[in-house]
Enzyme design. Structure first.
Site, PDB file in Angstrom:
ATOM      1  N   ARG A  86       0.825  -1.214   0.000  1.00  0.00           N
ATOM      2  CA  ARG A  86       0.000   0.000   0.000  1.00  0.00           C
ATOM      3  C   ARG A  86       0.858   1.263   0.000  1.00  0.00           C
ATOM      4  O   ARG A  86       0.518   2.267   0.632  1.00  0.00           O
ATOM      5  CB  ARG A  86      -0.945  -0.002   1.202  1.00  0.00           C
ATOM      6  N   CYS A 100     -11.282   0.182   2.557  1.00  0.00           N
ATOM      7  CA  CYS A 100     -10.593  -0.206   3.783  1.00  0.00           C
ATOM      8  C   CYS A 100      -9.995   1.018   4.476  1.00  0.00           C
ATOM      9  O   CYS A 100      -9.287   1.802   3.852  1.00  0.00           O
ATOM     10  CB  CYS A 100      -9.477  -1.217   3.478  1.00  0.00           C
ATOM     11  N   GLU A 102      -5.240   3.784   5.995  1.00  0.00           N
ATOM     12  CA  GLU A 102      -5.073   3.598   4.554  1.00  0.00           C
ATOM     13  C   GLU A 102      -5.732   4.728   3.781  1.00  0.00           C
ATOM     14  O   GLU A 102      -5.351   5.044   2.661  1.00  0.00           O
ATOM     15  CB  GLU A 102      -5.672   2.253   4.117  1.00  0.00           C
TER      16      GLU A 102
END
Length: 327
Positions: free
Chosen positions: A176, A226, A321
């Site tokens: 990520r 998310c 995130e």
């Protein structure tokens, strides 16, 4: 962040008259939260995108590029500057490659690749947002990530005012993460490498993943995707605190060396926890949903509560995130 002056706004509008003033950002995000942008512009081409950035810089106007609106939380006060939407959605599928602009919608690109009998990007059909956003955060799910597909990325360096073609190695992809989070590079276009396969089989895989997503993630509710990154670990000693509590850690997490943030939320019984109209989804612990009229501050308070609970009880600090805009 100080509000723009009337002169700054008028100067930008004189060059880009199609830009809007005080555009509400909530409708442009998947969470449906956020106040207005003082200036809002949809760039239909790379030239428009670069021109808007350079004009903003010349007028000392703060600017932000908003992708498909997922994985972002916009302040209730909005954005005191220019928000740019990369509205160039074009992509081309060739024999074994896909060329897509940063503004191309990830779901459409993935489905087009599947319809051409190309495998490797089936998971992309379940990911909201744009290709640029997916590269920026090295998006991934169901065992795949953007780093597995990217050959090169064409960018605009807004500090040097030059366009460049970056090979995959220079993108510095990690879980990520990518160099784009730290470099002055605006993603214009990318080249993805896929593999030929049986079209019916690839299309069936896309449908399988879409069905799996619908069964495991909140449907019919507004969310940003998310909220937290999954937890990476290098060796099993990092799991001692979970093991001491007698936890049976799922085998797939042990194999991937990633503990799902949603599993931790579920383990502590935090599903359904709410602040105002923001609530931890009952369907998936790593999704926070807007049940109607939620404010950005509700979401921030709720994420803070979840993070502190997991830190205090499990000794694990979750990382966000979702990107914050306008705070």
């Amino acid at each position: 962040m100080h509000p723009l002056s009337e002169q700054q706004i008028k100067t930008f509008l004189s060059i880009f008259p199609e830009a809007k003033r005080d555009e509400p950002l909530a409708p442009h995000t998947s969470l449906k939260i956020g106040g207005p942008a003082q200036l809002f512009f949809e760039a239909k081409s790379p030239e428009d995108l670069i021109g808007a950035i350079e004009t903003a810089k010349a007028q000392n106007v703060p600017w932000y590029i908003l992708g498909g609106g997922s994985n972002v939380l916009v302040s209730d006060d909005g954005y005191k500057g220019l928000v740019i939407i990369n509205a160039d959605r074009t992509y081309t599928v060739r024999e074994r490659t896909v060329s897509a602009t940063g503004g191309a919608l990830t779901t459409l690109v993935a489905k087009a690749a599947a319809d051409a009998g190309l495998t490797g990007f089936e998971w992309g059909a379940t990911v909201p947002g744009t290709i640029g956003g997916a590269i920026f955060g090295n998006a991934g799910c169901y065992g795949g990530e953007m780093k597995d597909l990217v050959v090169s990325v064409d960018v605009y360096n807004h500090e040097t005012a030059k366009r460049m073609a970056l090979p995959k190695a220079e993108c510095k992809f990690a879980y990520r993460d990518s160099a784009f989070k730290r470099k002055p590079w605006i993603i214009l276009k990318t080249l993805l490498a896929l593999a030929p396969s049986d079209k019916a089989r690839v299309q069936a895989k896309v449908q399988e993943l879409l069905d799996k997503r619908r069964a495991s993630q909140p449907q019919g509710e507004f969310s940003a995707g998310c909220m937290f990154k999954n937890i990476e670990f290098l060796d099993d000693s990092a799991l001692d605190i979970l093991k001491r509590q007698g936890d049976d850690i799922p085998e797939d997490m042990l194999k991937s060396k990633k503990i799902a943030a949603g599993w931790l939320v579920d383990k502590l019984g935090l599903k359904g926890t709410a602040v105002g109209a923001a609530r931890v989804s009952e369907a998936h612990g790593n999704f926070l949903v807007n049940t109607g009229g939620a404010r950005a501050q509700d979401v921030l308070q709720l994420t803070s509560m979840v993070k502190m609970k997991i830190r205090d009880e499990l000794g694990i600090m979750l990382e966000d995130e979702v990107q914050l805009v306008g705070f």
